[in-house]
Design an enzyme around this catalytic site. Structure first.
Site, mmCIF file in Angstrom:
data_model
loop_
_atom_site.group_PDB
_atom_site.id
_atom_site.type_symbol
_atom_site.label_atom_id
_atom_site.label_comp_id
_atom_site.label_asym_id
_atom_site.label_seq_id
_atom_site.Cartn_x
_atom_site.Cartn_y
_atom_site.Cartn_z
ATOM 1 C CD GLN A 1 -20.784 -14.503 31.774
ATOM 2 O OE1 GLN A 1 -20.481 -15.406 32.532
ATOM 3 N NE2 GLN A 1 -21.420 -14.718 30.646
ATOM 4 C CG PHE B 1 -27.722 -23.276 33.986
ATOM 5 C CD1 PHE B 1 -27.915 -24.010 35.143
ATOM 6 C CD2 PHE B 1 -26.945 -22.124 34.039
ATOM 7 C CE1 PHE B 1 -27.337 -23.594 36.333
ATOM 8 C CE2 PHE B 1 -26.376 -21.705 35.225
ATOM 9 C CZ PHE B 1 -26.568 -22.443 36.379
ATOM 10 N NE ARG C 1 -24.624 -16.402 33.737
ATOM 11 C CZ ARG C 1 -23.783 -17.324 34.186
ATOM 12 N NH1 ARG C 1 -22.490 -17.214 33.947
ATOM 13 N NH2 ARG C 1 -24.222 -18.352 34.888
ATOM 14 C CG HIS D 1 -19.407 -14.646 36.952
ATOM 15 N ND1 HIS D 1 -19.323 -15.154 38.230
ATOM 16 C CD2 HIS D 1 -19.841 -15.666 36.172
ATOM 17 C CE1 HIS D 1 -19.683 -16.429 38.220
ATOM 18 N NE2 HIS D 1 -19.985 -16.768 36.985
ATOM 19 N NE ARG E 1 -18.138 -18.834 31.950
ATOM 20 C CZ ARG E 1 -18.927 -19.288 32.931
ATOM 21 N NH1 ARG E 1 -19.655 -20.376 32.756
ATOM 22 N NH2 ARG E 1 -18.991 -18.653 34.082
ATOM 23 C CG LEU F 1 -22.982 -15.834 41.278
ATOM 24 C CD1 LEU F 1 -22.630 -14.646 40.392
ATOM 25 C CD2 LEU F 1 -22.476 -17.107 40.632
ATOM 26 C CD GLU G 1 -28.021 -17.924 34.262
ATOM 27 O OE1 GLU G 1 -27.284 -17.089 33.745
ATOM 28 O OE2 GLU G 1 -28.103 -19.102 33.844
ATOM 29 C CG HIS H 1 -23.870 -13.871 37.349
ATOM 30 N ND1 HIS H 1 -25.088 -13.585 37.944
ATOM 31 C CD2 HIS H 1 -23.883 -15.194 37.079
ATOM 32 C CE1 HIS H 1 -25.790 -14.712 38.019
ATOM 33 N NE2 HIS H 1 -25.086 -15.701 37.500
HETATM 34 C C1 LIG Z 1 -18.935 -18.003 42.456
HETATM 35 C C2 LIG Z 1 -18.723 -18.707 41.145
HETATM 36 C C3 LIG Z 1 -19.641 -19.644 40.695
HETATM 37 C C4 LIG Z 1 -19.444 -20.292 39.470
HETATM 38 N N1 LIG Z 1 -20.359 -21.226 39.044
HETATM 39 C C5 LIG Z 1 -20.141 -21.900 37.888
HETATM 40 C C6 LIG Z 1 -21.026 -22.953 37.472
HETATM 41 O O1 LIG Z 1 -21.975 -23.307 38.152
HETATM 42 N N2 LIG Z 1 -20.770 -23.578 36.288
HETATM 43 C C7 LIG Z 1 -19.703 -23.233 35.492
HETATM 44 O O2 LIG Z 1 -19.513 -23.834 34.441
HETATM 45 N N3 LIG Z 1 -18.836 -22.257 35.887
HETATM 46 C C8 LIG Z 1 -19.026 -21.595 37.056
HETATM 47 N N4 LIG Z 1 -18.130 -20.618 37.436
HETATM 48 C C9 LIG Z 1 -16.888 -20.423 36.659
HETATM 49 C C10 LIG Z 1 -15.903 -21.560 36.946
HETATM 50 O O3 LIG Z 1 -16.083 -22.031 38.244
HETATM 51 C C11 LIG Z 1 -14.438 -21.117 36.794
HETATM 52 O O4 LIG Z 1 -14.263 -20.451 35.573
HETATM 53 C C12 LIG Z 1 -13.519 -22.337 36.812
HETATM 54 O O5 LIG Z 1 -13.776 -23.120 37.958
HETATM 55 C C13 LIG Z 1 -12.038 -21.958 36.761
HETATM 56 O O6 LIG Z 1 -11.257 -23.122 36.954
HETATM 57 P P1 LIG Z 1 -9.682 -23.120 36.732
HETATM 58 O O7 LIG Z 1 -9.205 -24.500 36.961
HETATM 59 O O8 LIG Z 1 -9.367 -22.468 35.440
HETATM 60 O O9 LIG Z 1 -9.115 -22.126 37.858
HETATM 61 P P2 LIG Z 1 -9.384 -22.009 39.442
HETATM 62 O O10 LIG Z 1 -10.297 -23.024 39.955
HETATM 63 O O11 LIG Z 1 -9.694 -20.574 39.684
HETATM 64 O O12 LIG Z 1 -7.945 -22.329 40.045
HETATM 65 C C14 LIG Z 1 -6.830 -21.478 39.869
HETATM 66 C C15 LIG Z 1 -5.628 -22.137 40.513
HETATM 67 O O13 LIG Z 1 -4.460 -21.409 40.168
HETATM 68 C C16 LIG Z 1 -3.649 -21.237 41.295
HETATM 69 N N5 LIG Z 1 -2.819 -20.051 41.063
HETATM 70 C C17 LIG Z 1 -3.188 -18.838 40.599
HETATM 71 N N6 LIG Z 1 -2.120 -18.035 40.472
HETATM 72 C C18 LIG Z 1 -1.042 -18.757 40.862
HETATM 73 C C19 LIG Z 1 0.350 -18.494 40.952
HETATM 74 N N7 LIG Z 1 0.872 -17.303 40.628
HETATM 75 N N8 LIG Z 1 1.169 -19.472 41.421
HETATM 76 C C20 LIG Z 1 0.666 -20.685 41.777
HETATM 77 N N9 LIG Z 1 -0.646 -20.980 41.692
HETATM 78 C C21 LIG Z 1 -1.477 -20.034 41.231
HETATM 79 C C22 LIG Z 1 -4.595 -21.160 42.464
HETATM 80 O O14 LIG Z 1 -3.962 -21.552 43.643
HETATM 81 C C23 LIG Z 1 -5.663 -22.175 42.032
HETATM 82 O O15 LIG Z 1 -5.281 -23.468 42.440
HETATM 83 C C24 LIG Z 1 -18.312 -19.974 38.677
HETATM 84 C C25 LIG Z 1 -17.381 -19.047 39.134
HETATM 85 C C26 LIG Z 1 -17.586 -18.401 40.334
HETATM 86 C C27 LIG Z 1 -16.566 -17.364 40.752
#
Ligand SMILES: Cc1cc2nc3c(=O)[nH]c(=O)nc-3n(C[C@H](O)[C@H](O)[C@H](O)COP(=O)(O)OP(=O)(O)OC[C@H]3O[C@@H](n4cnc5c(N)ncnc54)[C@H](O)[C@@H]3O)c2cc1C
Length: 576
Positions: free
Chosen positions: A236, A116, A282, A348, A390, A248, A251, A238
């Site tokens: 960031q 990666f 990126r 992103h 990142r 998306l 990569e 992408h």
């Molecule tokens: C399309 C895409 C592909 C990606 N691919 C990769 C990858 O291959 N590898 C990698 O390392 N990273 C990747 N990333 C980044 C990574 O996936 C995210 O940064 C990470 O999953 C975020 O996880 P999290 O638990 O912080 O939040 P999230 O998974 O975004 O969850 C947020 C949670 O908060 C809750 N929430 C939000 N606001 C409120 C509120 N006011 N009240 C109650 N609940 C709330 C939502 O319901 C949800 O459950 C990718 C991101 C995207 C968008």
């Protein structure tokens, strides 16, 4: 109004929230409150993989992973935290494996790994296979695995509840206030510990890979309680989002040999990154694409370039990139086997967020003073392991390593802590705001304000920034805030009022955008994803430091700074 009491409230059910809940629930009573059904969290959209130096395919060491992460961060990441990230990566991946996560395998049965961007062997010598994956559904599998474990541990879930305030009494966390989306009823959650795991804020931009729910809620809520946000100028982009939609394209498409081309058919990355070409980091590739567009070499003179896979074997495209092939066919009506794909950089990932220490404890100032009982983990938090930029696969790692650590700390904390008494009418602030929005006779439309915000941020606060553009956006934000005060809702009902929720989310986005613009204006240098055309060089003498943004009661703001923690690797020029 309903009242609940738990040892800990976890806000958000993505990877960070679920791992924290799982860990805390080993001995504490835990509520997970999520505006989405848990398995719809954005973590489920992650495809590429999770980085860990298992060394299953070739020699690898956590020190190499640490070096890559420090360098990738443009030396702004805190090295004590990055060391924890890279060391604990290995154990976190094996723990998930033991919980049953169906990783892709090598022929002899070990977890398979693939290369990666930015991950190298022996301190930058060449690419290394470090990303562990479950086909192209890594994030989906992480969510399913952790959700099952939480159910097994009897975590209580409040699905489709939107948290709208955090209660802080005498400087300590006391609970949260949430709206039950289905009924419109308010709920007060009284708890010894609160953890925010609400994810990112990509929806402040017009073109983004982020889901609709990523509106910076957690960041805005703590900011409104007088706490700071760290390093918000670093966002960031992408390089390869589907044009206009921002969906998306991994990569991996360039990893398989895809090439970026301008309107003359030139492989323009030859001019920007002669060695790594299309697989440069990126921030660099996104800048190159925008440079081509600005110099009139976008396709048809417009704001996009082509990602060309047509020279690849059709079987490789179908077998190794099935998901993106499907997206392109479905959303664009094009066939990547025969047609080049229109792409442009897509908003992103937010590197900044709620400042925490390495146990997920939120800190109230640049001196690292913790707020007892208040925690944050995942994309909403800034530990800081990503610094100014990142690396791919390091976010899934961050949410798991620091989600788990925060959960473990909460478990200890709630054993000794008492419940902080709640004030009278703890839901008063939220109730007043909702009543105002539901009843006022305004003239403004929230969707129109959101569009102006997204257009302005995309034009002035994206890959390239200047003082002039940032000042324009500062003024625009003042106007948008003023208009927001006069919003009129179309739906004035209580049940499932998405109009109300989206309007509240717009308020969060406006707060997060302001933190981003003001932090970016003050950082007069270029580092990682923050590129100032008027200050194109990195300036370690003046800016090797973290930004802390505070918003005061009277609406003014303050910036303070914190030194970067450097342990093993001194800042060097960043060459790839
Ligand atoms: C399309 C895409 C592909 C990606 N691919 C990769 C990858 O291959 N590898 C990698 O390392 N990273 C990747 N990333 C980044 C990574 O996936 C995210 O940064 C990470 O999953 C975020 O996880 P999290 O638990 O912080 O939040 P999230 O998974 O975004 O969850 C947020 C949670 O908060 C809750 N929430 C939000 N606001 C409120 C509120 N006011 N009240 C109650 N609940 C709330 C939502 O319901 C949800 O459950 C990718 C991101 C995207 C968008």
């Amino acid at each position: 109004m309903q009242h609940h009491t738990f040892d800990a409230c976890i806000v958000g059910a993505g990877g960070a929230g679920l791992f924290a809940a799982l860990e805390a629930s080993r001995s504490a009573s835990v509520a997970v409150i999520s505006k989405l059904y848990p398995t719809r969290s954005h973590t489920g959209a992650a495809q590429g993989g999770i980085g860990a130096a298992l060394g299953n395919m070739e020699e690898d060491h956590w020190e190499w992973h640490m070096y890559d992460t420090v360098k990738g961060s443009d030396y702004l990441g805190d090295q004590d935290a990055i060391e924890i990230l890279c060391r604990e990566a290995i154990d976190v991946v094996y723990q998930l494996e033991h919980m049953g996560l169906p990783f892709s395998r090598t022929p002899d049965g070990r977890i398979a790994q693939r290369p990666f961007g930015g991950h190298t062997r022996n301190f930058g010598e060449g690419p290394v296979r470090r990303a562990c994956y479950a086909a192209d559904r890594t994030g989906h599998m992480i969510l399913q695995t952790l959700y099952q474990q939480c159910i097994k541990n009897q975590v209580t879930f409040f699905d489709e509840f939107q948290v709208l305030d955090v209660l802080i009494e005498d400087g300590r966390a006391a609970g949260v206030v949430a709206l039950e989306i289905r009924t419109g009823e308010l709920h007060v959650f009284h708890s010894k510990a609160v953890l925010f795991a609400t994810g990112g804020a990509g929806r402040m931009y017009r073109v983004t890979s982020n889901a609709h729910a990523l509106t910076g809620d957690g960041m805005a809520l703590v900011l409104r309680r007088g706490l700071p946000l760290e390093d918000m100028e670093f966002f960031q982009f992408h390089p390869t989002g589907i044009r206009k939609m921002g969906i998306l394209i991994t990569e991996g498409a360039r990893g398989e040999g895809g090439i970026l081309r301008n309107n003359k058919g030139e492989r323009f990355m030859e001019r920007y990154a002669p060695t790594l070409l299309d697989l440069a980091p990126r921030d660099l590739v996104s800048r190159a694409i925008y440079s081509e567009i600005r110099e009139g070499r976008g396709i048809n003179g417009e704001d996009y370039v082509h990602l060309d896979l047509t020279h690849l074997d059709a079987r490789i495209i179908e077998e190794r990139l099935p998901d993106i092939t499907d997206f392109v066919r479905t959303y664009l009506g094009l066939d990547p086997v025969k047609d080049p794909i229109p792409v442009q950089p897509t908003a992103h990932y937010i590197m900044g967020g709620i400042p925490t220490d390495v146990d997920g404890r939120v800190v109230r100032d640049e001196k690292n003073t913790p707020v007892p009982g208040l925690y944050a983990a995942g994309e909403v938090a800034c530990v800081s392991v990503h610094g100014a930029n990142r690396l791919g696969t390091n976010s899934l790692l961050d949410i798991l390593v620091f989600g788990r650590r925060a959960g473990a700390h909460i478990r200890q904390f709630v054993q000794e802590a008492d419940l902080v008494p709640l004030p009278k009418e703890p839901e008063g602030r939220v109730r007043a705001e909702i009543e105002r929005l539901l009843t006022q006779e305004g003239r403004e439309n929230a969707a129109a304000i959101r569009k102006d915000l997204q257009d302005g941020m995309t034009e002035h606060v994206s890959v390239f920034r200047t003082e002039e553009g940032l000042l324009t956006m500062r003024e625009r934000l003042k106007e948008l805030r003023e208009r927001y005060q006069h919003v009129r809702l179309g739906d004035r009902g209580r049940q499932y009022n998405t109009d109300l929720l989206e309007t509240l989310e717009l308020g969060f986005l406006l707060d997060v955008a302001e933190a981003t613009v003001e932090s970016a204006l003050a950082r007069k240098e270029s580092r990682g994803a923050h590129y100032r055309e008027d200050y194109p060089e990195r300036d370690d003498a003046n800016f090797l430091k973290h930004t802390f943004f505070f918003r005061k009661e009277d609406g003014s703001f303050e910036l303070r700074y914190k030194p970067v923690t450097i342990t093993r690797f001194q800042p060097e020029a960043r060459k790839y």
